[in-house]
Design an enzyme around this catalytic site. Sequence first.
Site, PDB file in Angstrom:
ATOM      1  N   GLU A 185      -2.274  30.054 -38.193  1.00 43.07           N
ATOM      2  CA  GLU A 185      -1.153  29.906 -37.246  1.00 43.07           C
ATOM      3  C   GLU A 185      -1.615  30.126 -35.803  1.00 43.07           C
ATOM      4  OE1 GLU A 185       1.805  32.601 -38.903  1.00 43.07           O
ATOM      5  OE2 GLU A 185       2.841  30.887 -39.772  1.00 43.07           O
ATOM      6  N   GLU A 263       3.259  27.696 -46.462  1.00 46.29           N
ATOM      7  CA  GLU A 263       3.980  28.967 -46.613  1.00 46.29           C
ATOM      8  C   GLU A 263       5.469  28.669 -46.740  1.00 46.29           C
ATOM      9  OE1 GLU A 263       3.292  31.829 -43.570  1.00 46.29           O
ATOM     10  OE2 GLU A 263       1.134  31.894 -43.866  1.00 46.29           O
TER      11      GLU A 263
END
Length: 651
Positions: A185, A263
């Site tokens: 991320e 995710e």
Amino acid sequence: MAPKKPLCLPSLLLLLLTLLLPQADTRSFVVDREHDRFLLDGAPFRYVSGSLHYFRVPRVLWADRLFKMQMSGLNAVQLYVPWNYHEPEPGVYNFNGSRDLIAFLKEASIANLLVILRPGPYICAEWEMGGLPAWLLRKPNIHLRTSDPDFLAAVDSWFKVLLPKIYPWLYHNGGNIISIQVENEYGSYRSCDFAYMKHLAGLFRALLGDEILLFTTDGPLGLRCGSLKGLYTTVDFGPADNMTKIFALQREYEPHGPLVNSEYYTGWLDYWGQNHSTRSIIAVTRGLEKMLKLGASVNMYMFHGGTNFGYWNGADEKGHFLPITTSYDYDAPISEAGDVTFKLFALRNVISQFQEIPLGPLPPPSPKMMLGPLTLHLDGYLLDFLHLLCPQGPIHSILPMTFEAVKQDRGFMLYRTYLTHTVFEPTQFWVPNNGIHDRAYVMVDGVFQGVLERNTKHKLFLTGKMGAKLDVLLENMGRLSFGSNYSDFKGLLQAPILGQTILTQWLMFPLKVDKLVKWSFPLQLLKNSHPQTPSGPIFYSTTFPILDSVRDTFLFLPGWTKGQVWINGFNLGRYWTKRGPQQTLYVPKPLLFPRGVLNKITLLELENVPPQPQIQFLDSPILNSTLHRTYIYSLSADTRSDSEPMELSGH
């Protein structure tokens, strides 16, 4: 003429191996951009995966958790590798016991699960400093997660140890690792340093080769800075997010290839002082079904959460400092104690509509035990043990030094100075610029005065005679783990002020609390006179037998305030009964001794001991009981509440 010699046995073996080699070469996991899918060994493939963190689960329980994941219909497991868990000091590596990554890969292989590996170097994961080692901050001007030469040198050194270990486990080499994430991320970080990402991609390719699939993961707002040409771009989002919009954003970066949610949130994390997070079964299952109908590959985060044992929890900064609870139950399909939940059965039913799932029943919940109440006995105040907690003696400095400056990565440090004049009237004691990181327990001549807390409680009022001993015990509550996490130094970041006087001439005691608990108790202390209601940092303990079968259990600490707890020398984690929401700590069965052997429990209570210093072991957890829903501390009127809505972090 001599007859021809028959082929010898080694030659036959070589011929056999030569015939087998082409079959081994067919092992592959690739992106089929023409048909927007993955190919596994040339055949269309979609993974339905779940996250599990080996570092949050005792090693003896890995096989149990992985088996339950496989029986749920998953064909892959996704896991992070926390750098700080394996390199505690520069150049010192630990891959033993519950840190044995290769043993975990073997267990996943036995469970017939492919592996999606996320080695960082930054992982978030609500883990201490997002997996980065605290020793990086010994260079105070280092720029984390950038092309800063100091940071890159440390990263290169670490990956030159880690990546060769996993190389034999890559799928095309005969292992079970089908893909590897580069960074994590990164688009949520403030730097947007493409040179850094290119350096990492080049390092991974140099050490792992060109065949392994490398990918990135970002939320919808992070794709611009987090993606990189040559790395497959994936996204992450939960059941409440706009799936169509976010997958459309992925398509802007990957016009061809499979849709991938790396995710998909089955639950959420918990912060101390807020309610326990949950995600509804209906919302989670509907979202999964929609993605599978689209042909997407999905990883569910988390499928089994586990526990932040010891000091390993991370923290967020959302207007103020938010440390994460010891429990990482996450409202996941497999509970913190490893039990299958209704959410798991619902997800399994969805998965069964798209691919075959293993036959046979899932194991029932493991039996739990109740025990107690048990009365704990006073061992002594923390200050009584200072010579054992810091046997090398204190470090002297005119101004206080941070944890990092004295190489104390986690836990506690005591700061001590002496009053240079008598303070007759209650006088303000404070640290400028929010310089308490993270929580300070203040004592004058051994008498507890109260607490200072980062972002929340900024001052106390003290009195004392000239020469009085001023002790400030600093607790590191976990370094920031998400997003634009700047270097999160711990301790007294600036010199405290008493009235108009800047306090100098400090002694700093880096405390080895875990070593004391594990090796030095019980101790025979002089019977000092202690008040009827002890307060301030203090040790309590007791021993107890287990007369029946040893089972999993949950430690309940009614009336205790905040502290750390050990069972048989193992650091179970933090408790914060007064703040919640977590009221019990998961105690895995392997930590307990069977019949005939005494178990030992030790508490370091940091603030106030209940009138009846008792504990209990329960057969079910209490994770959602926030007793004080605001951060208003009873000793102060200058605090703020915590009632504003929270922005969600990533992982």
